[in-house]
Write a protein that holds these residues in place. Sequence first.
Motif, PDB file in Angstrom:
ATOM      1  N   LYS A  48       0.896  -1.269   0.004  1.00  0.00           N
ATOM      2  CA  LYS A  48      -0.133   0.102  -0.165  1.00  0.00           C
ATOM      3  C   LYS A  48       0.862   1.291   0.010  1.00  0.00           C
ATOM      4  CE  LYS A  48      -3.777   0.316   2.189  1.00  0.00           C
ATOM      5  NZ  LYS A  48      -4.785   0.466   3.489  1.00  0.00           N
ATOM      6  N   GLN A  49       0.670   1.969  -1.173  1.00  0.00           N
ATOM      7  CA  GLN A  49       1.318   3.315  -1.232  1.00  0.00           C
ATOM      8  C   GLN A  49       0.560   4.433  -0.599  1.00  0.00           C
ATOM      9  OE1 GLN A  49       1.605   4.525  -5.150  1.00  0.00           O
ATOM     10  NE2 GLN A  49       2.800   6.294  -4.802  1.00  0.00           N
ATOM     11  N   VAL A  50       1.403   5.041   0.148  1.00  0.00           N
ATOM     12  CA  VAL A  50       0.540   6.219   0.943  1.00  0.00           C
ATOM     13  C   VAL A  50       0.571   7.410  -0.323  1.00  0.00           C
ATOM     14  CG1 VAL A  50       0.618   8.303   2.411  1.00  0.00           C
ATOM     15  CG2 VAL A  50       1.300   5.855   3.093  1.00  0.00           C
ATOM     16  N   LEU A  51      -0.647   8.028  -0.532  1.00  0.00           N
ATOM     17  CA  LEU A  51      -0.787   9.343  -1.429  1.00  0.00           C
ATOM     18  C   LEU A  51       0.210  10.102  -1.067  1.00  0.00           C
ATOM     19  CD1 LEU A  51      -4.539   9.572  -1.539  1.00  0.00           C
ATOM     20  CD2 LEU A  51      -3.350   8.565  -3.371  1.00  0.00           C
ATOM     21  N   THR A  52       0.831  10.740  -2.169  1.00  0.00           N
ATOM     22  CA  THR A  52       1.942  11.601  -1.989  1.00  0.00           C
ATOM     23  C   THR A  52       1.555  12.766  -1.148  1.00  0.00           C
ATOM     24  OG1 THR A  52       3.528  13.132  -3.071  1.00  0.00           O
ATOM     25  CG2 THR A  52       1.348  13.053  -4.144  1.00  0.00           C
ATOM     26  N   THR A  53       2.609  12.969  -0.239  1.00  0.00           N
ATOM     27  CA  THR A  53       2.399  14.344   0.867  1.00  0.00           C
ATOM     28  C   THR A  53       2.613  15.601   0.201  1.00  0.00           C
ATOM     29  OG1 THR A  53       4.367  13.687   1.870  1.00  0.00           O
ATOM     30  CG2 THR A  53       2.371  12.856   2.837  1.00  0.00           C
ATOM     31  N   ALA A  54       3.281  15.480  -1.225  1.00  0.00           N
ATOM     32  CA  ALA A  54       3.608  16.826  -1.973  1.00  0.00           C
ATOM     33  C   ALA A  54       2.302  17.954  -1.867  1.00  0.00           C
ATOM     34  CB  ALA A  54       4.023  16.688  -3.342  1.00  0.00           C
ATOM     35  N   GLY A  55       2.711  18.984  -1.385  1.00  0.00           N
ATOM     36  CA  GLY A  55       1.917  20.124  -1.413  1.00  0.00           C
ATOM     37  C   GLY A  55       1.307  20.268  -0.098  1.00  0.00           C
ATOM     38  N   LEU A  56       1.492  19.257   0.933  1.00  0.00           N
ATOM     39  CA  LEU A  56       0.673  19.242   2.266  1.00  0.00           C
ATOM     40  C   LEU A  56       1.667  20.267   3.100  1.00  0.00           C
ATOM     41  CD1 LEU A  56      -0.399  15.769   2.761  1.00  0.00           C
ATOM     42  CD2 LEU A  56      -1.866  18.076   1.878  1.00  0.00           C
ATOM     43  N   ASP A  57       1.194  20.812   4.048  1.00  0.00           N
ATOM     44  CA  ASP A  57       1.930  21.577   4.919  1.00  0.00           C
ATOM     45  C   ASP A  57       2.722  20.390   5.773  1.00  0.00           C
ATOM     46  OD1 ASP A  57       0.487  21.156   7.791  1.00  0.00           O
ATOM     47  OD2 ASP A  57      -1.120  21.670   6.394  1.00  0.00           O
ATOM     48  N   GLU A  58       3.732  20.775   6.567  1.00  0.00           N
ATOM     49  CA  GLU A  58       4.605  19.717   7.285  1.00  0.00           C
ATOM     50  C   GLU A  58       3.843  18.928   8.214  1.00  0.00           C
ATOM     51  OE1 GLU A  58       7.491  17.028   8.348  1.00  0.00           O
ATOM     52  OE2 GLU A  58       7.404  18.372   6.381  1.00  0.00           O
ATOM     53  N   THR A  60       0.472  18.333   8.447  1.00  0.00           N
ATOM     54  CA  THR A  60      -0.178  17.488   7.603  1.00  0.00           C
ATOM     55  C   THR A  60       0.509  16.269   7.146  1.00  0.00           C
ATOM     56  OG1 THR A  60      -1.895  19.162   7.268  1.00  0.00           O
ATOM     57  CG2 THR A  60      -1.987  17.125   6.045  1.00  0.00           C
ATOM     58  N   ALA A  61       1.555  16.521   6.632  1.00  0.00           N
ATOM     59  CA  ALA A  61       2.191  15.552   5.796  1.00  0.00           C
ATOM     60  C   ALA A  61       2.809  14.320   6.928  1.00  0.00           C
ATOM     61  CB  ALA A  61       3.549  16.013   5.235  1.00  0.00           C
ATOM     62  N   ARG A  62       3.177  14.982   8.110  1.00  0.00           N
ATOM     63  CA  ARG A  62       3.784  14.200   9.232  1.00  0.00           C
ATOM     64  C   ARG A  62       2.513  13.091   9.699  1.00  0.00           C
ATOM     65  NH1 ARG A  62       4.748  17.811  12.708  1.00  0.00           N
ATOM     66  NH2 ARG A  62       6.875  18.378  11.841  1.00  0.00           N
ATOM     67  N   ALA A  63       1.266  13.843   9.561  1.00  0.00           N
ATOM     68  CA  ALA A  63       0.299  12.843  10.422  1.00  0.00           C
ATOM     69  C   ALA A  63      -0.111  11.818   9.222  1.00  0.00           C
ATOM     70  CB  ALA A  63      -1.038  13.889  10.481  1.00  0.00           C
ATOM     71  N   VAL A  64      -0.084  12.089   8.037  1.00  0.00           N
ATOM     72  CA  VAL A  64      -0.078  11.040   7.135  1.00  0.00           C
ATOM     73  C   VAL A  64       0.774  10.031   7.119  1.00  0.00           C
ATOM     74  CG1 VAL A  64      -0.550  10.556   4.578  1.00  0.00           C
ATOM     75  CG2 VAL A  64      -1.424  12.724   5.355  1.00  0.00           C
ATOM     76  N   ARG A  65       2.033  10.410   7.285  1.00  0.00           N
ATOM     77  CA  ARG A  65       3.185   9.259   7.669  1.00  0.00           C
ATOM     78  C   ARG A  65       2.775   8.558   8.614  1.00  0.00           C
ATOM     79  NH1 ARG A  65       6.704  13.893   6.185  1.00  0.00           N
ATOM     80  NH2 ARG A  65       7.036  14.191   4.237  1.00  0.00           N
ATOM     81  N   GLU A  66       2.446   9.280   9.783  1.00  0.00           N
ATOM     82  CA  GLU A  66       2.238   8.511  11.128  1.00  0.00           C
ATOM     83  C   GLU A  66       1.051   7.600  11.045  1.00  0.00           C
ATOM     84  OE1 GLU A  66       2.076  11.538  14.006  1.00  0.00           O
ATOM     85  OE2 GLU A  66       4.386  12.026  14.376  1.00  0.00           O
ATOM     86  N   GLN A  67       0.111   7.964  10.298  1.00  0.00           N
ATOM     87  CA  GLN A  67      -1.043   7.023  10.324  1.00  0.00           C
ATOM     88  C   GLN A  67      -0.642   5.976   9.499  1.00  0.00           C
ATOM     89  OE1 GLN A  67      -4.253   7.343  11.336  1.00  0.00           O
ATOM     90  NE2 GLN A  67      -4.915   5.735  10.061  1.00  0.00           N
ATOM     91  N   ILE A  68      -0.115   5.965   8.404  1.00  0.00           N
ATOM     92  CA  ILE A  68       0.159   4.567   7.711  1.00  0.00           C
ATOM     93  C   ILE A  68       1.285   3.733   8.613  1.00  0.00           C
ATOM     94  CG2 ILE A  68       2.253   5.173   6.517  1.00  0.00           C
ATOM     95  CD1 ILE A  68      -0.731   3.075   5.203  1.00  0.00           C
ATOM     96  N   MET A  69       2.072   4.345   9.344  1.00  0.00           N
ATOM     97  CA  MET A  69       2.944   3.433  10.163  1.00  0.00           C
ATOM     98  C   MET A  69       2.082   3.066  11.404  1.00  0.00           C
ATOM     99  SD  MET A  69       6.107   3.699   8.850  1.00  0.00           S
ATOM    100  CE  MET A  69       7.157   3.448  10.034  1.00  0.00           C
ATOM    101  N   VAL A  90       7.741  -0.043   5.478  1.00  0.00           N
ATOM    102  CA  VAL A  90       9.248   0.558   5.126  1.00  0.00           C
ATOM    103  C   VAL A  90       9.038   1.893   4.472  1.00  0.00           C
ATOM    104  CG1 VAL A  90      10.088  -1.756   4.165  1.00  0.00           C
ATOM    105  CG2 VAL A  90       8.929  -0.135   2.509  1.00  0.00           C
ATOM    106  N   LEU A  91      10.071   2.633   4.616  1.00  0.00           N
ATOM    107  CA  LEU A  91      10.293   4.021   3.967  1.00  0.00           C
ATOM    108  C   LEU A  91      10.794   4.130   2.497  1.00  0.00           C
ATOM    109  CD1 LEU A  91      11.156   6.151   7.147  1.00  0.00           C
ATOM    110  CD2 LEU A  91       8.904   6.277   6.210  1.00  0.00           C
ATOM    111  N   GLU A  92      10.311   4.596   1.710  1.00  0.00           N
ATOM    112  CA  GLU A  92      10.802   4.960   0.263  1.00  0.00           C
ATOM    113  C   GLU A  92      10.629   6.306  -0.140  1.00  0.00           C
ATOM    114  OE1 GLU A  92      12.645   4.580  -3.454  1.00  0.00           O
ATOM    115  OE2 GLU A  92      12.419   3.200  -1.771  1.00  0.00           O
ATOM    116  N   ALA A  93      11.804   6.877  -0.436  1.00  0.00           N
ATOM    117  CA  ALA A  93      11.198   8.496  -0.872  1.00  0.00           C
ATOM    118  C   ALA A  93      10.684   9.256   0.183  1.00  0.00           C
ATOM    119  CB  ALA A  93      10.552   8.626  -2.475  1.00  0.00           C
ATOM    120  N   GLY A  94      11.065   8.983   1.565  1.00  0.00           N
ATOM    121  CA  GLY A  94      10.335   9.745   2.425  1.00  0.00           C
ATOM    122  C   GLY A  94       9.116   9.260   3.092  1.00  0.00           C
TER     123      GLY A  94
END
Length: 382
Positions: A48-58, A60-69, A90-94
Amino acid sequence: MIDRPRPIIGPDYLVAGRYRLQSKIGGGGMGAVWLALDRLLNRDVAIKQVLTTAGLDEATARAVREQIMHEGRVAAKLSHEHAIAVYDVVLEAGEPWLVMEHLPSRSVARALALVETLPPVEVAQIGAQVADALAAAHAAGIVHRDIKPGNILVADRGPEVGKAKLSDFGISSGAGDPADHQDGIITGTPSYLPPEVARGAVPTTASDVFSLGATLYTAIEGQPPFGFDDDSDAVVARAAMAQIIPPTRSGVLTAALLHMMEPAPQRRPSMAEARDEILTAAFGPGTAPYILGAPVRTEDGTIPAWAARNSASGQRSPHSTPLPRPHRQHAGAQAAPQQQQRLGSGTGSGGGFSSNPGAPLAIAAGLLIGLVLVIAIIIVAL
């Protein structure tokens, strides 16, 4: 700081130096799901690939990453034959990627799109298997919070054809995890929300019981318990008031489903009790060994057409036995003497053997009389 260009994700892309993407096989609220090859263990996996966090503020992006972890940590606590296994995070491209068991399958939602409704006997098997997995999850302190037809998979080919498995713990909560629920924020899918969650309460194990009951209701009735409506707010409002449409097709499962969908959480059974009520209602007591761990079968013991591809449908699984039929034992006992009577009547045509022991003597006597008549005719003619 200079933003680095993000890699283009597609077939042949290598994730974490180990997982070679092959094709996209699905998607959801958290992102796309890919079929990939684990080069280390030489096996297919789903990632499962997380939707890109590009364009999100830091933040929000951190919250998305933490959710999948978080999803990975929660799901990895559960190991059950009727739940999709999680292998790695795993982490790939951040960005985090969740590595899971790949089950060639068809969701119950997809099955309903093909056949509209499923027979109660098949829904009972799916429900018991998923309830068994959820009972284990609840024992481990995990609440799923988003049970629905799209999250129940049934293997449609391979060695596990016909077996049901629960997937997607993406918004699950686990014992010991920080509270991530905000008052007034509803989590889950509107059509399967229990009343207390629709009113803004924190989901509990009792909420999972209601949502599973609503999912099984939908599979049998062909519509969710609160009906179809494009206005999700209207569905949530009906859920909050527990305005369940009375079932008409559920048969022997009616009482078990309505118990699971009791408006008051404290009146619902535990998930283990719900599993046992489903099994007893559909197949009788003590039938868990015939249903749990086995493929979903029709009443005559074959894999349903909607649950298998190509030659597997309509064929008996080598790992299965005919379904228990406690509600048909009396009728079967009455049918047996009738069948014996038909077999022993001796009145059928087509060259079958007669059951009358005097029949050979009668035939011989008839032949002898015929022979005498022929001789007499010859003598008169001479």
